[in-house]
Enzyme design. Structure first.
Site, PDB file in Angstrom:
ATOM      1  CG  HIS A  53      21.702   3.442  29.628  1.00  0.00           C
ATOM      2  ND1 HIS A  53      20.460   2.426  29.867  1.00  0.00           N
ATOM      3  CD2 HIS A  53      21.909   3.650  30.962  1.00  0.00           C
ATOM      4  CE1 HIS A  53      19.999   2.171  30.985  1.00  0.00           C
ATOM      5  NE2 HIS A  53      20.825   3.053  31.671  1.00  0.00           N
ATOM      6  CG  HIS A  96      23.185  -1.213  32.406  1.00  0.00           C
ATOM      7  ND1 HIS A  96      23.928  -0.150  32.419  1.00  0.00           N
ATOM      8  CD2 HIS A  96      22.086  -0.479  33.304  1.00  0.00           C
ATOM      9  CE1 HIS A  96      23.715   1.026  32.967  1.00  0.00           C
ATOM     10  NE2 HIS A  96      22.574   0.755  33.495  1.00  0.00           N
ATOM     11  CG  ASP A 137      17.975   1.612  33.735  1.00  0.00           C
ATOM     12  OD1 ASP A 137      19.211   1.282  34.210  1.00  0.00           O
ATOM     13  OD2 ASP A 137      17.885   2.819  33.694  1.00  0.00           O
ATOM     14  NE  ARG A 147      27.333  10.854  33.864  1.00  0.00           N
ATOM     15  CZ  ARG A 147      26.601  11.483  32.942  1.00  0.00           C
ATOM     16  NH1 ARG A 147      27.028  12.462  32.185  1.00  0.00           N
ATOM     17  NH2 ARG A 147      25.350  10.964  32.932  1.00  0.00           N
TER      18      ARG A 147
END
Length: 337
Positions: free
Chosen positions: A262, A204, A206, A272
């Site tokens: 990304h 996607h 941002d 993570r």
């Protein structure tokens, strides 16, 4: 830091996988904001990749960052029943596996915070009643610090591009009505017996002006290069901050900067944890190319819209959709002139 040894998502049926990426992003633009060349490095990175890393920034203490990460870890260690008290997100709150309202899912759980005091005062649900006061205070302090860093970067961009006034970009996120937000993401290490190469957060861009990512020392972040097909893995660096150009900044620079596509993969060995500040303008702000940047007779590539209009439109799309495509002017319009 390893957060959880067991996944929080019960079913893997809907979680997509992809082929492992061997390409390490060795050319990642690295910027020390105190460097005399920082402005040109940032602008070059925004044009070529829509992405860069800021190192050695002194305005955010690592003690604060570590405390916030520790509190986030404590939250995500709670039982699922306890965490569900803070969801489902609407749009703020706790989310698990589901990303947005249109069917996107990922191997992720998260907390999404509102950073606008006006919205928080009007909507009690935006303030997470009952959540740890310590976590809330650390988020507030971190957001304030990372906002200052972001504004410094935006003003350096303005200087390099000779945008006037100098705060044409930074004032949009300093504004008390700025529609910015902050997100804590947790990507558990999948079970060794389960499928590998799980997509934690699908590809996607941002929609905001700019976003700033910091994570623990765990791999997973990948960006797509300018050719639109090549994915590269970004080496983790828990002491630095990664900047993503957003759709709104692409429009405001009339396509000179590109919002970076990304995604995040779940690491097969370690959990993570990432923290992301999304710098957004006020809802009523018109998103158009900056007049001081436009050259003589240069046409806008985009139809005029407000941030509220774009946000609503983006919220109706899937993660991987080209959100800006609905607002681009067709090539035929320019051939007429």
């Amino acid at each position: 830091m390893v957060v959880l040894s067991q996944p929080i998502i019960d079913s893997l049926d809907q979680i997509k996988t992809c082929k492992p990426i061997s390409n390490i992003f060795a050319e990642i633009p690295v910027v020390d904001l105190s460097d005399s060349n920082a402005r040109s490095l940032i602008v070059s990175a925004c044009k070529e990749f829509g992405f860069f890393k800021v190192i050695k920034y002194q305005g955010i203490s690592m003690e604060l960052v570590n405390k916030l990460e520790s509190e986030a870890v404590n939250f995500f260690k709670l039982t699922q029943q306890e965490k569900e008290k803070y969801g489902p997100p609407n749009p703020f709150g706790y989310g698990n596996k589901k990303i947005g309202p249109n069917g996107d899912v990922g191997w992720v759980e998260y907390l999404l915070f509102c950073t606008n005091p006006e919205i928080i005062s009007q909507n009690s649900n935006a303030n997470f009643p009952g959540i740890s006061e310590n976590l809330r205070a650390l988020v507030k302090e971190y957001v304030s610090s990372v906002r200052n860093m972001t504004c410094e970067v935006l003003e350096m961009i303005a200087d390099e591009l000779q945008i006037w006034p100098r705060d044409a970009l930074s004032k949009l996120i300093r504004d008390e009505k700025s529609d910015s937000c902050f997100r804590l993401n947790h990507y558990p290490a999948p079970s060794p017996a389960g499928p590998h190469n799980l997509i934690g957060f699908g590809e996607h861009t941002d929609p905001q002006i700019i976003s700033v990512v910091r994570s623990n020392n765990t791999s997973g972040l990948q960006i797509c290069l300018k050719d639109g097909t090549t994915w590269v893995s970004v080496p983790p660096d828990h002491t630095s901050f990664f900047f993503n150009v957003g759709d709104s900044l692409q429009v405001m620079t009339n396509g000179r900067f590109k919002s970076v596509k990304h995604r995040v993969m779940a690491d097969s060995m370690k959990s993570r944890v990432s923290m992301i500040y999304f710098g957004g303008p006020p809802l009523n702000k018109k998103i158009t190319p900056l007049s001081s940047l436009m050259e003589k007779d240069e046409e806008s590539l985009y139809k005029e819209f407000t941030w509220c209009e774009y946000k609503k439109s983006a919220y109706k799309t899937r993660l991987g959709d080209n959100r800006l495509g609905l607002f681009e002017k067709s090539a035929a319009q320019f051939l007429v002139h």
